[in-house]
Design an enzyme around this catalytic site. Sequence first.
Site, short mmCIF file in Angstrom:
data_model
loop_
_atom_site.label_atom_id
_atom_site.label_comp_id
_atom_site.label_asym_id
_atom_site.label_seq_id
_atom_site.Cartn_x
_atom_site.Cartn_y
_atom_site.Cartn_z
N LYS A 1 -1.49 32.95 -6.34
CA LYS A 1 -1.59 32.28 -4.88
C LYS A 1 -1.49 30.69 -5.27
O LYS A 1 -2.23 29.86 -5.98
CB LYS A 1 -2.69 32.19 -3.88
CG LYS A 1 -2.34 33.65 -3.43
CD LYS A 1 -3.55 34.50 -1.98
CE LYS A 1 -2.80 33.39 -0.83
NZ LYS A 1 -3.57 34.61 -0.21
N GLU B 1 -7.56 31.93 4.50
CA GLU B 1 -7.20 30.32 4.55
C GLU B 1 -8.70 29.64 5.30
O GLU B 1 -8.38 30.11 7.04
CB GLU B 1 -6.28 30.26 4.19
CG GLU B 1 -4.96 30.01 4.82
CD GLU B 1 -3.64 29.65 4.65
OE1 GLU B 1 -3.22 29.48 3.81
OE2 GLU B 1 -3.05 29.77 5.56
N ARG C 1 -5.52 21.79 10.78
CA ARG C 1 -4.56 21.45 12.11
C ARG C 1 -4.38 21.99 12.84
O ARG C 1 -5.12 22.96 13.40
CB ARG C 1 -3.08 20.65 11.41
CG ARG C 1 -2.87 21.57 11.09
CD ARG C 1 -1.85 22.20 10.99
NE ARG C 1 -0.71 22.92 9.42
CZ ARG C 1 -0.25 24.56 10.15
NH1 ARG C 1 -0.45 24.73 11.41
NH2 ARG C 1 -0.29 24.62 9.00
#
Length: 456
Positions: free
Chosen positions: A161, A290, A294
């Site tokens: 990742k 994660e 926002r």
Amino acid sequence: MSAAPTRRVLVANRGEIAVRVIRAAHSCGWEAVAVHSDADAGSRWVALADEARHIGPSPARRSYLDIDAVVQAALDSGCTHVHPGYGFLAERPEFARRVREAGLVFVGPSAEVIESMGDKASARRTAEEAGVPVVPGSGVVADPAGARAAAADIGYPLLIKAAAGGGGRGIRVVRADDELEGAVSTAQAEASAAFGDGSLYLERSIEGARHIEVQVVGDTHGNVVHFFERDCSVQRRRQKLLEEAPAPGLSTTLRDEITGAAVRLAAEVGYQGAGTVEFLVEGERFYFIEMNTRIQVEHPITEMVTGTDLVVEQLRVAAGEPLSVSQGEITLQGVALEFRINAEDPQQDFFPSPGELTRFDPPNGPGVRVDSGFVSGGRIVPYYDSLVAKVVVHGRDREEALARATQALTELTVDGVVTTRDLHLSLVADEEFRAGGVTTTWFEERSTASDRSAEG
């Protein structure tokens, strides 16, 4: 006594989220300034705003991704605040920093928090410090040799990742040692191109898991609350197709553990604004993957089941006001689903279908909401994402919500471009989906089985 100065927010985005922020600003008594590229000069959000500023040519890198142009537009139009929406510059710490240096208020967390939580390896460390379980994995690896050493500890299958960014880019599944070196090189190249940072880390691949995310909001007074969870497991190539709130079949104990973990993590970093903490859920176990610093595309379903305007909460926080609700006042009310109607052709591997919306008739009725940046005659241009609208439905229970989804999707009419509407209708009718609790691999397994059936 003189009147308080008018707050004025620059909406540094386009499409449905720009419309959404403009409406929220007006509901708070704020003025809103839109920005637009050449391609978006005649857009709906430009018409709805109090003022509009041209920021550059059609390609995103020369307009919506141009930090200098966006900050200058905010200054020239007398704005006090800047709302980044999602995508584009929303998770760029340098943008939040530049906004602050210009004497403006960024509607979101600090640049330092965006930076620390945007780096996936750093976010993992923070989660561990907050007592939040993480997927077994490594620190940052710099080369294939480092990856091989980490893989020996983690075991296969595993995921490579990107440490920076998200959205499914820079991720590779590796099932055997002889695949590792090539996958590392490919992932590094993709991460560098997408995020300007080729740093990678490795995680155990948890297959057959659900993707559950928790909506959190923190204010400047030390308050952090959650607005429960969303199930985002219906994905194609790690891109979400539809979302649901609350997650079907989640036990009360697991829900409390996940939402509590999300709040702890947000509090650990002093989070301010709206954010989403994402987890993989395997049975009754969950792992942090994660945090998105926002507002999310799928925030409307949380609004539908909690009765709270999350964008208004963002603006309140940015104005230094406390949250409008305490944790005890936030309750679940029914079930909501969101369907992303994209101008893409599912029969042609979701190839984009830009063009003019010669007819766009959104559905309405009880429990139906449609968020869109377009009206009939608008154009889906090839420079940006292909989202036409989000069809959101709400019901007293899941059965009513699914019935309203079928009705709303059937009523939706879009001519001039090919869309994913019919795909969503087929998903709503699918018995496995209707049973609830599908995993992140379900859609692609379903598609593969369908292809084999057609070939046979």
